[in-house]
Scaffold this motif. Structure first.
Motif, PDB file in Angstrom:
ATOM      1  N   THR A 109      34.867 -61.504  13.042  1.00  0.00           N
ATOM      2  CA  THR A 109      34.222 -60.422  13.771  1.00  0.00           C
ATOM      3  C   THR A 109      35.143 -59.954  14.877  1.00  0.00           C
ATOM      4  N   THR A 129      35.026 -57.928  18.449  1.00  0.00           N
ATOM      5  CA  THR A 129      34.064 -57.417  19.426  1.00  0.00           C
ATOM      6  C   THR A 129      34.513 -56.070  19.958  1.00  0.00           C
ATOM      7  N   ARG A 171      28.658 -57.230  21.422  1.00  0.00           N
ATOM      8  CA  ARG A 171      29.129 -57.772  20.152  1.00  0.00           C
ATOM      9  C   ARG A 171      29.654 -59.186  20.324  1.00  0.00           C
ATOM     10  N   LEU A 227      26.692 -61.277  20.107  1.00  0.00           N
ATOM     11  CA  LEU A 227      26.212 -61.314  18.728  1.00  0.00           C
ATOM     12  C   LEU A 227      26.822 -62.479  17.952  1.00  0.00           C
ATOM     13  N   LYS A 263      30.946 -51.730  11.439  1.00  0.00           N
ATOM     14  CA  LYS A 263      30.097 -50.967  12.341  1.00  0.00           C
ATOM     15  C   LYS A 263      28.843 -50.464  11.621  1.00  0.00           C
ATOM     16  N   ALA A 322      26.532 -53.313  10.705  1.00  0.00           N
ATOM     17  CA  ALA A 322      25.775 -53.843  11.842  1.00  0.00           C
ATOM     18  C   ALA A 322      24.543 -52.992  12.105  1.00  0.00           C
TER      19      ALA A 322
END
Lengths: 361, 361
Positions: free
Chosen positions: A101, A103, A109, A112, B89, B92
DNA sequence: GATAGTAACTGATACGTATTAGCAACCCCT
DNA sequence: AGGGGTTGCTAATACGTATCAGTTACTATC
């Protein structure tokens, strides 16, 4: 369409054994003595049905997902991808997947990613914390709950961590520049992330300290304006460089907090009509894969990104094996890679060029 | 250490309700009428225990992991990360995670991604197939089993796909170069992946055809050596460029299959002592984020990477909703971005420079 | 020839959640 | 007052796997 796929029970039925036996065979459990003949029957059925164990069921039962979370701060910087590559490679060897991931420097994020841990979607987390003020307590709480968390880029006392020795690399870089006659060296310090300016001064501190120590040791120009803080985006580094290039006298060399931003630094220098390294030398940190292919090829402090990622995974594995280990802190060596973006200091702009010329490293 | 975390049953106990009620509240099920008072009690307990639902159990029960697999072919090329960013993106927003994997052009790792799908670790797969000969049948088998699979970069009749219109972009790029007086244009065609040379000619075909069409249409030099095949690595592009620069007469412009390799092309040009764009123009495809920060800034055909990734996710979502949809094929527009790496053709090397000067696009 | 021991399996269960079926209590009509 | 509907909940179950606690059928032992 049917169901999504065959289950271990389907395999069992086909092989004429119990579901338990199938599980024993697939996981190669030594305790359960299974005859070779039976094993072969099971494998045969597995092949015939193209059976693949259901990951969710396994995670639930085993209480482990077989996934390591990897959080990078910025998806644009190739350095982080290389680290992630190293992590993924090592993880694959150990039978783990990596959930990657980015951010992109957004606080939400980053949080998250912690969610994924709490939901046990990942067994462990490797991250570079950008908002330590807000997040560190939470992260340490998770660690205390027994979740392996490896911090990258900077140490916390309570957390495992792996950090490249940028300080030593910066010292060597400064010595290199001094040996080329540079006396007035700018620093594009692109670390202040949006929002949390104050806490972030921690990031890149090793480099900053080495820079300042070198200035003192070699009696270089120490104008405070030679140190230009800026954010982590190329456009910000570009502007910071413009500010450096507005100084009088001009710096003869500029170092950038990383290679990614160094590209923008070079651009700003070129746009000003100056040539690298003839008028100004430029250097960065990380040695991203394309550094050698830039024109001119970038002098940089190599950080062994892949090894870094691999090491982080290594530390995850160690902690999964023994949660009671004391916090591990690993420093990885760096090395100076001299290419063509650094050269002898231009005489036009720096008078005292060869003052420190005898000092080689 | 205890257990790994509180379960919905723990929450139920604390709130004084049944586990079912907890599930209803958390998932906000409208059918089950739950009083506001009870809802509040549940949320209260959730907060007090810092409860997070177990992802594995949810996946098992729901028969969906909430994860989309995204496979990129090369972790070094920033273009792919940008696509992945766009995918992440959009995913999400829809409540999905993205499991990102790079195959780094290794066959085994490409197959590994399919494993994830079969094990239902991911609900769908977005990928750029590099070994169609060996893998396509398998992939189509999976699709037939009802797994959403989106192919990127090239269409298969049976598979959903999204492809940037590089062909049109290339046509515009060629027109641009011709309008600058270029008549002898090299092409570094870095697509042949190791191992499967033959099948791979498919990749980049749109660009290749547009290139050849332009040569015919504008009556440009058509030496076969102007088209240099090579692998997907910078060093290979570098060598291919060297071969172009050994030609007599020299090409006045070189286009590269992508920006990532264009960096190496520029390097080879610079190392030969030629200047861009004064002696030779260079252009690429994709418009990777750093393209504008290279020196000189790279002229390129922008592919809208983030939109591409987002679109791929969109197609996944559509197919998850309705598996019976016919195969969807989406072409994304590209646009020519003129920067400073292309300029008027050097007269020294190209005699007929301004023959086609009137043709602007 | 009864006892113990072992090799090779099977049945049953739990992991934590989502969901179906059902149940008690209340209200509204006629 | 009693039937039918609604509101607000609970009990029970299944998802697919790993694993514990048996259970056969044999062989070895005295």
């Amino acid at each position: 369409m049917a169901g999504k796929g065959p289950t271990s029970r389907d395999v069992a039925k086909r092989a004429g054994v119990s579901q338990a036996t199938v599980s024993f065979v697939l996981n190669n459990i030594a305790d359960a003595r299974i005859s070779e003949a039976t094993k072969e029957k099971v494998w045969q059925a597995v092949r015939e049905l193209d059976y693949h164990p259901n990951a969710a069921a396994q995670s639930l039962r085993r209480r482990a997902a077989g996934v390591i979370g990897f959080v990078i701060p910025d998806s644009r910087n190739p350095h982080f991808w290389q680290i992630a590559q190293g992590a993924e490679k090592r993880a694959a060897e150990a039978g783990y997947n990596v959930l990657l991931t980015s951010t992109d420097l957004e606080f939400a994020r980053e949080r998250l990613a912690l969610e994924s841990l709490k939901r046990q979607r990942v067994d462990a987390l490797i991250l570079q914390i950008n908002f330590p003020g807000k997040l560190l307590p939470e992260v340490e709480g998770l660690r205390a709950r027994g979740h392996p968390i490896i911090r990258i880029g900077r140490f916390s006392p309570e957390l495992d961590g792996v950090v490249p020795d940028y300080g030593a690399g910066c010292t060597r870089l400064m010595a290199h520049l001094v040996s080329l006659g540079h006396h007035r060296i700018g620093f594009v310090f692109g670390t202040t992330s949006r929002g949390s300016v104050q806490t972030e001064v921690e990031l890149g501190r090793g480099r900053l300290e080495a820079y300042q120590r070198a200035i003192a040791e070699y009696s270089l120009d120490g104008d405070t304006e030679l140190l230009q803080h800026c954010g982590p985006l190329p456009e910000e580094a570009y502007e910071a460089t413009r500010r450096l290039l507005a100084l009088q006298p001009l710096p003869t060399a500029i170092i950038s907090i990383n290679d990614f931003l160094a590209i923008a630094v070079c651009k700003a220098v070129a746009d000003t009509g100056l040539r690298i390294p003839h008028d100004i030398s430029v250097a960065g940190f990380d040695d991203i894969p394309m550094a050698r292919y830039l024109s001119p090829a970038l002098t940089t402090v190599r950080a062994e990104a892949e090894r870094l990622g691999g090491m982080a995974v290594e530390m995850v594995l160690a902690r999964l094996k023994d949660a009671s280990l004391p916090p591990q802190h690993v420093v990885l060596p760096t090395s100076l890679v001299v290419r063509t973006s650094t050269g002898v200091a231009s005489v036009g702009t720096s008078m005292e060029a060869n003052l420190a010329g005898s000092r080689l490293s």
